[in-house]
Design an enzyme around this catalytic site. Structure first.
Site, PDB file in Angstrom:
ATOM      1  N   CYS A 225      65.211 -60.360  -3.998  1.00  0.00           N
ATOM      2  CA  CYS A 225      64.194 -60.382  -2.737  1.00  0.00           C
ATOM      3  C   CYS A 225      62.997 -59.072  -2.658  1.00  0.00           C
ATOM      4  O   CYS A 225      62.341 -59.386  -2.315  1.00  0.00           O
ATOM      5  CB  CYS A 225      64.639 -60.335  -1.333  1.00  0.00           C
ATOM      6  SG  CYS A 225      66.268 -59.083  -1.498  1.00  0.00           S
TER       7      CYS A 225
HETATM    8  N1  LIG Z   1      71.930 -62.655  -0.805  1.00  0.00           N
HETATM    9  C1  LIG Z   1      70.867 -62.015  -0.909  1.00  0.00           C
HETATM   10  O1  LIG Z   1      69.456 -61.848  -0.239  1.00  0.00           O
HETATM   11  C2  LIG Z   1      70.086 -62.868  -2.159  1.00  0.00           C
HETATM   12  C3  LIG Z   1      71.031 -62.152  -3.329  1.00  0.00           C
HETATM   13  N2  LIG Z   1      70.183 -62.931  -4.261  1.00  0.00           N
HETATM   14  C4  LIG Z   1      71.730 -63.096  -5.576  1.00  0.00           C
HETATM   15  O2  LIG Z   1      72.287 -64.255  -5.695  1.00  0.00           O
HETATM   16  C5  LIG Z   1      73.663 -63.926  -6.567  1.00  0.00           C
HETATM   17  C6  LIG Z   1      74.517 -64.791  -5.266  1.00  0.00           C
HETATM   18  O3  LIG Z   1      74.545 -63.250  -3.669  1.00  0.00           O
HETATM   19  P1  LIG Z   1      74.872 -63.541  -2.860  1.00  0.00           P
HETATM   20  O4  LIG Z   1      75.162 -65.176  -2.499  1.00  0.00           O
HETATM   21  O5  LIG Z   1      74.629 -63.105  -1.927  1.00  0.00           O
HETATM   22  O6  LIG Z   1      77.202 -62.976  -3.116  1.00  0.00           O
HETATM   23  P2  LIG Z   1      78.043 -64.367  -2.533  1.00  0.00           P
HETATM   24  O7  LIG Z   1      79.416 -62.490  -2.497  1.00  0.00           O
HETATM   25  O8  LIG Z   1      78.203 -64.042  -1.160  1.00  0.00           O
HETATM   26  O9  LIG Z   1      78.490 -64.851  -3.106  1.00  0.00           O
HETATM   27  C7  LIG Z   1      78.706 -64.926  -4.525  1.00  0.00           C
HETATM   28  C8  LIG Z   1      79.496 -66.588  -4.134  1.00  0.00           C
HETATM   29  O10 LIG Z   1      79.794 -66.537  -6.241  1.00  0.00           O
HETATM   30  C9  LIG Z   1      81.516 -66.804  -6.531  1.00  0.00           C
HETATM   31  N3  LIG Z   1      81.559 -65.541  -7.700  1.00  0.00           N
HETATM   32  C10 LIG Z   1      81.844 -64.365  -7.227  1.00  0.00           C
HETATM   33  N4  LIG Z   1      82.544 -63.980  -8.698  1.00  0.00           N
HETATM   34  C11 LIG Z   1      82.610 -65.381  -9.434  1.00  0.00           C
HETATM   35  C12 LIG Z   1      83.070 -65.703 -10.505  1.00  0.00           C
HETATM   36  N5  LIG Z   1      83.743 -64.984 -11.539  1.00  0.00           N
HETATM   37  N6  LIG Z   1      83.101 -67.405 -11.024  1.00  0.00           N
HETATM   38  C13 LIG Z   1      82.992 -67.950 -10.053  1.00  0.00           C
HETATM   39  N7  LIG Z   1      82.575 -67.478  -8.756  1.00  0.00           N
HETATM   40  C14 LIG Z   1      82.983 -66.511  -8.578  1.00  0.00           C
HETATM   41  C15 LIG Z   1      81.908 -65.697  -5.107  1.00  0.00           C
HETATM   42  O11 LIG Z   1      83.570 -66.435  -4.625  1.00  0.00           O
HETATM   43  P3  LIG Z   1      83.800 -65.319  -4.230  1.00  0.00           P
HETATM   44  O12 LIG Z   1      84.284 -65.853  -2.470  1.00  0.00           O
HETATM   45  O13 LIG Z   1      85.952 -65.899  -4.588  1.00  0.00           O
HETATM   46  O14 LIG Z   1      84.344 -64.152  -4.033  1.00  0.00           O
HETATM   47  C16 LIG Z   1      80.738 -66.512  -4.407  1.00  0.00           C
HETATM   48  O15 LIG Z   1      81.276 -67.560  -3.512  1.00  0.00           O
HETATM   49  C17 LIG Z   1      74.247 -62.413  -7.038  1.00  0.00           C
HETATM   50  O16 LIG Z   1      73.172 -62.733  -8.630  1.00  0.00           O
HETATM   51  C18 LIG Z   1      73.109 -62.323  -5.703  1.00  0.00           C
HETATM   52  O17 LIG Z   1      72.597 -60.508  -6.097  1.00  0.00           O
HETATM   53  C19 LIG Z   1      69.444 -62.153  -5.008  1.00  0.00           C
HETATM   54  C20 LIG Z   1      68.912 -62.306  -3.768  1.00  0.00           C
HETATM   55  C21 LIG Z   1      68.903 -62.106  -2.996  1.00  0.00           C
HETATM   56  C1  LIG Z   2      70.324 -55.612   1.244  1.00  0.00           C
HETATM   57  C2  LIG Z   2      71.094 -55.452  -0.036  1.00  0.00           C
HETATM   58  O1  LIG Z   2      72.044 -54.963  -0.311  1.00  0.00           O
HETATM   59  N1  LIG Z   2      70.590 -56.072  -0.942  1.00  0.00           N
HETATM   60  C3  LIG Z   2      70.706 -55.846  -2.272  1.00  0.00           C
HETATM   61  C4  LIG Z   2      69.881 -56.690  -2.920  1.00  0.00           C
HETATM   62  C5  LIG Z   2      69.478 -58.177  -2.722  1.00  0.00           C
HETATM   63  C6  LIG Z   2      69.201 -59.438  -3.666  1.00  0.00           C
HETATM   64  O2  LIG Z   2      67.790 -59.434  -3.622  1.00  0.00           O
HETATM   65  O3  LIG Z   2      69.723 -60.125  -4.726  1.00  0.00           O
HETATM   66  P1  LIG Z   2      69.881 -59.560  -5.967  1.00  0.00           P
HETATM   67  O4  LIG Z   2      69.847 -57.904  -5.993  1.00  0.00           O
HETATM   68  O5  LIG Z   2      70.244 -60.168  -6.860  1.00  0.00           O
HETATM   69  O6  LIG Z   2      67.770 -59.921  -6.108  1.00  0.00           O
HETATM   70  C7  LIG Z   2      70.973 -54.815  -3.218  1.00  0.00           C
HETATM   71  O7  LIG Z   2      69.733 -54.203  -2.408  1.00  0.00           O
HETATM   72  O8  LIG Z   2      71.511 -55.179  -4.005  1.00  0.00           O
END
Ligand SMILES: NC(=O)C1=CN([C@@H]2O[C@H](COP(=O)(O)OP(=O)(O)OC[C@H]3O[C@@H](n4cnc5c(N)ncnc54)[C@H](OP(=O)(O)O)[C@@H]3O)[C@@H](O)[C@H]2O)C=CC1
Ligand SMILES: CC(=O)N[C@@H](CCC(=O)OP(=O)(O)O)C(=O)O
Length: 309
Positions: A116
């Site tokens: 992000c």
């Molecule tokens: N949130 C954001 O703004 C952004 C996130 N991302 C990336 O997207 C990815 C997901 O992030 P986010 O949605 O925020 O994370 P969350 O923790 O909200 O969700 C992760 C999901 O993955 C599941 N999970 C974790 N470990 C495993 C495993 N070993 N096998 C199968 N399922 C698993 C979790 O299950 P459980 O509930 O059991 O833990 C949960 O449902 C990350 O890599 C993050 O860095 C990228 C850009 C922005």
């Molecule tokens: C607020 C906050 O904690 N943000 C996350 C980044 C969110 C994101 O972009 O996820 P990826 O790292 O997968 O890109 C952090 O700084 O680790």
């Protein structure tokens, strides 16, 4: 036949947002796994191998595992994690990054969704490097604030549930204080900046939305450009359409403040060129939804390119 799409991690923060963006689509078949089986490797393997495209919304290690489980079956991947963002075998999922990038995404088996903060920083920096205005050894500083959903389920719970032992009561906090945030390598790779940028992120007590600031000294840039020339380079770069728009200099000049929540729920990103012409400085700001163009919105944009929607 409609392409089969599986979201591995569909019950997490990013996954749920992608589901909500896709659930009414009739041009795809959205596969879904019961929440209680989300960590069952056998079930995931079956879904991953049956899918035409798997969107990975998992921690880095689990994302690498998913690729290993199904890449040989011909499954195409969009990975939302950090695992493959600097890997040259993966197309970087930022369609507006350069001419031809959307075509690279459309043709790829492996697409890495940008981070992000990286989306905002790269959007501001890469075109200025490409235009020859920003030297690759420029000492870039990136300051940013994100909504707390950026930290996934864990940080959301800490911010929203005051009864937890690890609850966070702060209205705003700075982090990554050692300057070692995981997005820095990705930002360097996709901007061609060679001097490691100083990146200082922070989180505010709002769920979604983000501002990314890149303040620059114009006299340290190549040819001491005017603010108008910096604006023009960005405007030209993003003139082909897409989710990125450059706000006019006049509109940016009239702003007293910027609201990080202004684009929540959208896949849009706005770039502002702020400052006063003649002062030798410019303040570039990207505004986006961390879960929109910063994650789920970009993933759906990449999916649409990959299926030709
Ligand atoms: N949130 C954001 O703004 C952004 C996130 N991302 C990336 O997207 C990815 C997901 O992030 P986010 O949605 O925020 O994370 P969350 O923790 O909200 O969700 C992760 C999901 O993955 C599941 N999970 C974790 N470990 C495993 C495993 N070993 N096998 C199968 N399922 C698993 C979790 O299950 P459980 O509930 O059991 O833990 C949960 O449902 C990350 O890599 C993050 O860095 C990228 C850009 C922005
Ligand atoms: C607020 C906050 O904690 N943000 C996350 C980044 C969110 C994101 O972009 O996820 P990826 O790292 O997968 O890109 C952090 O700084 O680790």
């Amino acid at each position: 036949m409609a392409p089969k799409i599986f979201i591995d991690g569909e019950h997490g923060t990013t996954g749920l947002q992608i589901v909500s963006r896709l659930q009414d689509r009739t041009d795809i078949e959205l596969m879904s796994m019961p929440a209680e089986q989300r960590r069952d490797a056998d079930v995931r393997t079956k879904f991953l191998r049956e899918a035409d495209i798997a969107i990975l919304c998992l921690p880095d290690d689990a994302a690498r595992e998913s690729v290993a489980l199904a890449a040989d079956a011909g499954t195409r991947f969009i990975d939302a994690s950090t695992a493959h963002r600097s890997n040259p075998d993966w197309a970087y999922g930022f369609a507006e990054l350069s001419p031809g990038q959307a075509d690279r995404i459309a043709a790829a088996q492996f697409v890495s969704n940008p981070g992000c903060y990286s989306t905002g920083a790269i959007a501001l920096i890469a075109p200025l490097v490409a235009a020859g205005l920003l030297p690759t050894d420029y000492p870039v500083t990136i300051n940013a604030v994100s909504g707390y959903s950026g930290g996934g389920k864990q940080l959301i719970a800490q911010m929203e549930d005051g009864s937890r032992d690890d609850a966070i009561g702060a209205a705003y906090f700075a982090y990554a204080l050692t300057l070692a945030h995981k997005h820095v390598p990705e930002i360097m790779t996709h901007t061609a900046i060679e001097r490691r940028p100083i990146f200082t992120p922070a989180v505010g007590r709002f769920a979604q939305g983000m501002l990314v600031n890149v303040p620059l000294h114009l006299e340290l840039m190549t040819g001491n450009p005017s603010m108008a020339e910096v604006h023009s380079a960005l405007e030209t770069h993003y003139s082909q359409g897409g989710a990125v728009s450059v706000v006019s200099l006049a509109d940016s000049a009239g702003l007293a403040r910027l609201d990080p929540e202004e684009l929540v729920g959208t896949n849009n990103m706005k770039l502002y060129v702020c400052g006063v012409e003649g002062t030798g400085q410019v303040n570039l700001v990207a505004s986006l939804d961390n879960l929109g163009k910063g994650a789920s919105g970009a993933a759906v944009q990449n999916l649409d390119l990959m299926i030709g929607a």
